[in-house]
Design a protein around this motif. Structure first.
Motif, PDB file in Angstrom:
ATOM      1  N   ASN A  74       0.812  -1.217   0.000  1.00 43.70           N
ATOM      2  CA  ASN A  74       0.000   0.000   0.000  1.00 43.70           C
ATOM      3  C   ASN A  74       0.843   1.264   0.000  1.00 43.70           C
ATOM      4  O   ASN A  74       0.356   2.325  -0.387  1.00 43.70           O
ATOM      5  CB  ASN A  74      -0.987   0.011   1.165  1.00 43.70           C
ATOM      6  CG  ASN A  74      -0.303   0.027   2.505  1.00 43.70           C
ATOM      7  OD1 ASN A  74       0.596  -0.771   2.761  1.00 43.70           O
ATOM      8  ND2 ASN A  74      -0.718   0.904   3.380  1.00 43.70           N
ATOM      9  N   ASP A  75       2.112   1.176   0.387  1.00 42.16           N
ATOM     10  CA  ASP A  75       2.974   2.369   0.353  1.00 42.16           C
ATOM     11  C   ASP A  75       3.676   2.525  -0.991  1.00 42.16           C
ATOM     12  O   ASP A  75       4.524   3.401  -1.165  1.00 42.16           O
ATOM     13  CB  ASP A  75       3.989   2.341   1.498  1.00 42.16           C
ATOM     14  CG  ASP A  75       4.968   1.178   1.420  1.00 42.16           C
ATOM     15  OD1 ASP A  75       4.972   0.446   0.397  1.00 42.16           O
ATOM     16  OD2 ASP A  75       5.727   0.987   2.383  1.00 42.16           O
ATOM     17  N   GLY A  76       3.331   1.664  -1.963  1.00 39.14           N
ATOM     18  CA  GLY A  76       3.878   1.773  -3.309  1.00 39.14           C
ATOM     19  C   GLY A  76       5.090   0.887  -3.573  1.00 39.14           C
ATOM     20  O   GLY A  76       5.484   0.735  -4.728  1.00 39.14           O
ATOM     21  N   ARG A  77       5.691   0.305  -2.550  1.00 45.54           N
ATOM     22  CA  ARG A  77       6.862  -0.551  -2.761  1.00 45.54           C
ATOM     23  C   ARG A  77       6.477  -1.785  -3.561  1.00 45.54           C
ATOM     24  O   ARG A  77       5.413  -2.359  -3.357  1.00 45.54           O
ATOM     25  CB  ARG A  77       7.470  -1.004  -1.428  1.00 45.54           C
ATOM     26  CG  ARG A  77       8.264   0.067  -0.734  1.00 45.54           C
ATOM     27  CD  ARG A  77       8.888  -0.475   0.535  1.00 45.54           C
ATOM     28  NE  ARG A  77       7.827  -0.722   1.519  1.00 45.54           N
ATOM     29  CZ  ARG A  77       7.980  -1.428   2.624  1.00 45.54           C
ATOM     30  NH1 ARG A  77       9.141  -1.995   2.908  1.00 45.54           N
ATOM     31  NH2 ARG A  77       6.973  -1.592   3.469  1.00 45.54           N
ATOM     32  N   LEU A  78       7.372  -2.185  -4.467  1.00 45.42           N
ATOM     33  CA  LEU A  78       7.204  -3.420  -5.222  1.00 45.42           C
ATOM     34  C   LEU A  78       8.100  -4.473  -4.602  1.00 45.42           C
ATOM     35  O   LEU A  78       9.285  -4.249  -4.390  1.00 45.42           O
ATOM     36  CB  LEU A  78       7.566  -3.207  -6.689  1.00 45.42           C
ATOM     37  CG  LEU A  78       6.665  -2.236  -7.450  1.00 45.42           C
ATOM     38  CD1 LEU A  78       7.166  -2.056  -8.878  1.00 45.42           C
ATOM     39  CD2 LEU A  78       5.226  -2.729  -7.451  1.00 45.42           C
ATOM     40  N   VAL A  79       7.525  -5.631  -4.315  1.00 42.13           N
ATOM     41  CA  VAL A  79       8.237  -6.736  -3.686  1.00 42.13           C
ATOM     42  C   VAL A  79       8.323  -7.850  -4.717  1.00 42.13           C
ATOM     43  O   VAL A  79       7.300  -8.292  -5.230  1.00 42.13           O
ATOM     44  CB  VAL A  79       7.495  -7.210  -2.416  1.00 42.13           C
ATOM     45  CG1 VAL A  79       8.272  -8.305  -1.718  1.00 42.13           C
ATOM     46  CG2 VAL A  79       7.228  -6.040  -1.469  1.00 42.13           C
ATOM     47  N   ARG A  80       9.550  -8.288  -5.000  1.00 40.95           N
ATOM     48  CA  ARG A  80       9.770  -9.314  -6.019  1.00 40.95           C
ATOM     49  C   ARG A  80      10.292 -10.596  -5.382  1.00 40.95           C
ATOM     50  O   ARG A  80      10.623 -10.618  -4.206  1.00 40.95           O
ATOM     51  CB  ARG A  80      10.773  -8.789  -7.041  1.00 40.95           C
ATOM     52  CG  ARG A  80      10.232  -7.607  -7.836  1.00 40.95           C
ATOM     53  CD  ARG A  80      11.268  -7.073  -8.813  1.00 40.95           C
ATOM     54  NE  ARG A  80      10.737  -6.060  -9.672  1.00 40.95           N
ATOM     55  CZ  ARG A  80      10.581  -4.780  -9.342  1.00 40.95           C
ATOM     56  NH1 ARG A  80      10.919  -4.359  -8.139  1.00 40.95           N
ATOM     57  NH2 ARG A  80      10.081  -3.915 -10.203  1.00 40.95           N
ATOM     58  N   ALA A  81      10.401 -11.642  -6.204  1.00 34.18           N
ATOM     59  CA  ALA A  81      10.943 -12.914  -5.720  1.00 34.18           C
ATOM     60  C   ALA A  81      12.306 -12.675  -5.082  1.00 34.18           C
ATOM     61  O   ALA A  81      13.150 -11.971  -5.633  1.00 34.18           O
ATOM     62  CB  ALA A  81      11.049 -13.915  -6.863  1.00 34.18           C
ATOM     63  N   GLY A  82      12.487 -13.227  -3.883  1.00 33.94           N
ATOM     64  CA  GLY A  82      13.733 -13.063  -3.142  1.00 33.94           C
ATOM     65  C   GLY A  82      13.710 -11.918  -2.153  1.00 33.94           C
ATOM     66  O   GLY A  82      14.590 -11.819  -1.298  1.00 33.94           O
ATOM     67  N   ASP A  83      12.706 -11.046  -2.237  1.00 35.94           N
ATOM     68  CA  ASP A  83      12.606  -9.910  -1.311  1.00 35.94           C
ATOM     69  C   ASP A  83      11.956 -10.333  -0.002  1.00 35.94           C
ATOM     70  O   ASP A  83      11.041 -11.163   0.012  1.00 35.94           O
ATOM     71  CB  ASP A  83      11.790  -8.763  -1.919  1.00 35.94           C
ATOM     72  CG  ASP A  83      12.512  -8.048  -3.044  1.00 35.94           C
ATOM     73  OD1 ASP A  83      13.734  -8.238  -3.192  1.00 35.94           O
ATOM     74  OD2 ASP A  83      11.841  -7.305  -3.789  1.00 35.94           O
ATOM     75  N   TYR A  84      12.426  -9.734   1.075  1.00 37.66           N
ATOM     76  CA  TYR A  84      11.940 -10.019   2.428  1.00 37.66           C
ATOM     77  C   TYR A  84      11.299  -8.757   3.001  1.00 37.66           C
ATOM     78  O   TYR A  84      11.824  -7.654   2.827  1.00 37.66           O
ATOM     79  CB  TYR A  84      13.110 -10.460   3.308  1.00 37.66           C
ATOM     80  CG  TYR A  84      12.831 -10.395   4.789  1.00 37.66           C
ATOM     81  CD1 TYR A  84      12.162 -11.434   5.427  1.00 37.66           C
ATOM     82  CD2 TYR A  84      13.224  -9.295   5.546  1.00 37.66           C
ATOM     83  CE1 TYR A  84      11.889 -11.379   6.785  1.00 37.66           C
ATOM     84  CE2 TYR A  84      12.958  -9.230   6.906  1.00 37.66           C
ATOM     85  CZ  TYR A  84      12.293 -10.271   7.514  1.00 37.66           C
ATOM     86  OH  TYR A  84      12.020 -10.215   8.852  1.00 37.66           O
ATOM     87  N   ILE A  85      10.179  -8.930   3.684  1.00 40.00           N
ATOM     88  CA  ILE A  85       9.485  -7.813   4.337  1.00 40.00           C
ATOM     89  C   ILE A  85       9.234  -8.185   5.798  1.00 40.00           C
ATOM     90  O   ILE A  85       8.773  -9.290   6.089  1.00 40.00           O
ATOM     91  CB  ILE A  85       8.123  -7.521   3.656  1.00 40.00           C
ATOM     92  CG1 ILE A  85       8.311  -7.070   2.211  1.00 40.00           C
ATOM     93  CG2 ILE A  85       7.320  -6.490   4.451  1.00 40.00           C
ATOM     94  CD1 ILE A  85       8.976  -5.724   2.030  1.00 40.00           C
ATOM     95  N   HIS A  86       9.525  -7.254   6.701  1.00 43.33           N
ATOM     96  CA  HIS A  86       9.181  -7.407   8.120  1.00 43.33           C
ATOM     97  C   HIS A  86       8.086  -6.399   8.429  1.00 43.33           C
ATOM     98  O   HIS A  86       8.195  -5.224   8.070  1.00 43.33           O
ATOM     99  CB  HIS A  86      10.387  -7.139   9.015  1.00 43.33           C
ATOM    100  CG  HIS A  86      10.026  -7.094  10.465  1.00 43.33           C
ATOM    101  ND1 HIS A  86       9.889  -5.908  11.160  1.00 43.33           N
ATOM    102  CD2 HIS A  86       9.741  -8.084  11.345  1.00 43.33           C
ATOM    103  CE1 HIS A  86       9.547  -6.180  12.408  1.00 43.33           C
ATOM    104  NE2 HIS A  86       9.442  -7.484  12.547  1.00 43.33           N
ATOM    105  N   GLU A  87       7.018  -6.872   9.071  1.00 43.69           N
ATOM    106  CA  GLU A  87       5.938  -5.989   9.503  1.00 43.69           C
ATOM    107  C   GLU A  87       5.875  -6.067  11.028  1.00 43.69           C
ATOM    108  O   GLU A  87       5.635  -7.135  11.571  1.00 43.69           O
ATOM    109  CB  GLU A  87       4.603  -6.427   8.892  1.00 43.69           C
ATOM    110  CG  GLU A  87       4.597  -6.374   7.378  1.00 43.69           C
ATOM    111  CD  GLU A  87       3.291  -6.843   6.781  1.00 43.69           C
ATOM    112  OE1 GLU A  87       2.223  -6.638   7.401  1.00 43.69           O
ATOM    113  OE2 GLU A  87       3.332  -7.434   5.690  1.00 43.69           O
ATOM    114  N   PRO A  88       6.066  -4.955  11.708  1.00 43.43           N
ATOM    115  CA  PRO A  88       6.020  -4.969  13.173  1.00 43.43           C
ATOM    116  C   PRO A  88       4.594  -5.140  13.685  1.00 43.43           C
ATOM    117  O   PRO A  88       3.626  -4.901  12.953  1.00 43.43           O
ATOM    118  CB  PRO A  88       6.575  -3.597  13.555  1.00 43.43           C
ATOM    119  CG  PRO A  88       6.279  -2.723  12.380  1.00 43.43           C
ATOM    120  CD  PRO A  88       6.351  -3.623  11.171  1.00 43.43           C
ATOM    121  N   ALA A  89       4.476  -5.554  14.926  1.00 40.77           N
ATOM    122  CA  ALA A  89       3.156  -5.654  15.560  1.00 40.77           C
ATOM    123  C   ALA A  89       2.451  -4.312  15.447  1.00 40.77           C
ATOM    124  O   ALA A  89       3.070  -3.254  15.588  1.00 40.77           O
ATOM    125  CB  ALA A  89       3.308  -6.054  17.022  1.00 40.77           C
ATOM    126  N   GLY A  90       1.144  -4.355  15.148  1.00 39.52           N
ATOM    127  CA  GLY A  90       0.361  -3.137  15.011  1.00 39.52           C
ATOM    128  C   GLY A  90       0.344  -2.576  13.600  1.00 39.52           C
ATOM    129  O   GLY A  90      -0.398  -1.633  13.315  1.00 39.52           O
TER     130      GLY A  90
END
Length: 150
Positions: A74-90
C-alpha cells in the motif's frame, strides 16, 4: 526446479496434502507449522495476479519472503521474488499480487490478523486456531491425514 516449486512440494509432503487450501477467489495457503500455545503460524500463501488482500492489522510481527511472483504494498513498494518484508506488531496495510506470475510467499505470522472496515472496525479476526481448523477441515474434505505441524 525453482525454489518456489521445491518449497511447495516440501510443504505438500509435510502437511500430507496434494492440494492447496482454498481461502477465497484466487487465494490459497499451505500450512508449514503452528507455533506453540497458539502464538502464530507459518505458511505458504499463493495468490493469482491482481488479487488484493484487504486492509488488515497484525497484532504480532510478520516475516514474509517472496518465493515467486510480485506484489505491491500500500505504500507503493514493489516486492519481487527473493525480497523479504518485516511488519512490526500493530502494522496496518493492504497489498496486491502484481505481474503475470502467481505469487508465492513464505509467511511467519505471530499473533492474529484483523481485517478492517470503516473507522478501523474489525470485520474478521484470523488466529492460529482458525488456521488449524481450516487445515483440519481441508484434510477431512480431501481425505488427507492431518499431520502434527508443530
Amino acid at each position: 526446479m525453482e525454489l518456489a516449486d521445491l518449497a511447495v512440494a516440501a510443504a505438500m509432503q509435510r502437511a500430507g496434502l496434494n492440494t492447496w487450501i482454498p481461502e477465497g477467489e484466487g487465494k490459497w495457503s499451505l500450512p508449514l507449522h503452528f507455533l506453540p500455545d497458539g502464538a502464530g503460524w507459518v505458511e505458504l500463501m499463493r495468490l493469482l495476479p491482481g488479487v488484493r488482500l484487504g486492509l488488515h492489522r497484525h497484532t504480532g510481527e510478520v516475516h514474509a519472503l517472496n518465493l515467486a511472483g510480485g506484489r505491491r504494498l500500500n505504500d507503493g513498494r514493489l516486492v519481487r521474488a527473493g525480497d523479504y518484508i518485516h511488519e512490526p506488531a500493530g502494522n496496518v496495510d493492504w497489498w496486491e499480487a502484481t505481474g503475470t506470475e502467481e505469487l508465492i510467499v513464505h509467511v511467519v505470522v505471530k499473533g492474529e490478523v484483523e481485517y478492517l472496515g470503516a473507522h478501523q472496525r474489525v470485520l474478521q479476526r484470523i488466529s492460529a486456531a482458525n488456521r488449524l481448523e481450516d487445515y483440519h477441515r481441508h484434510c477431512a474434505l480431501t481425505g488427507a491425514q492431518p499431520q502434527a505441524l508443530r
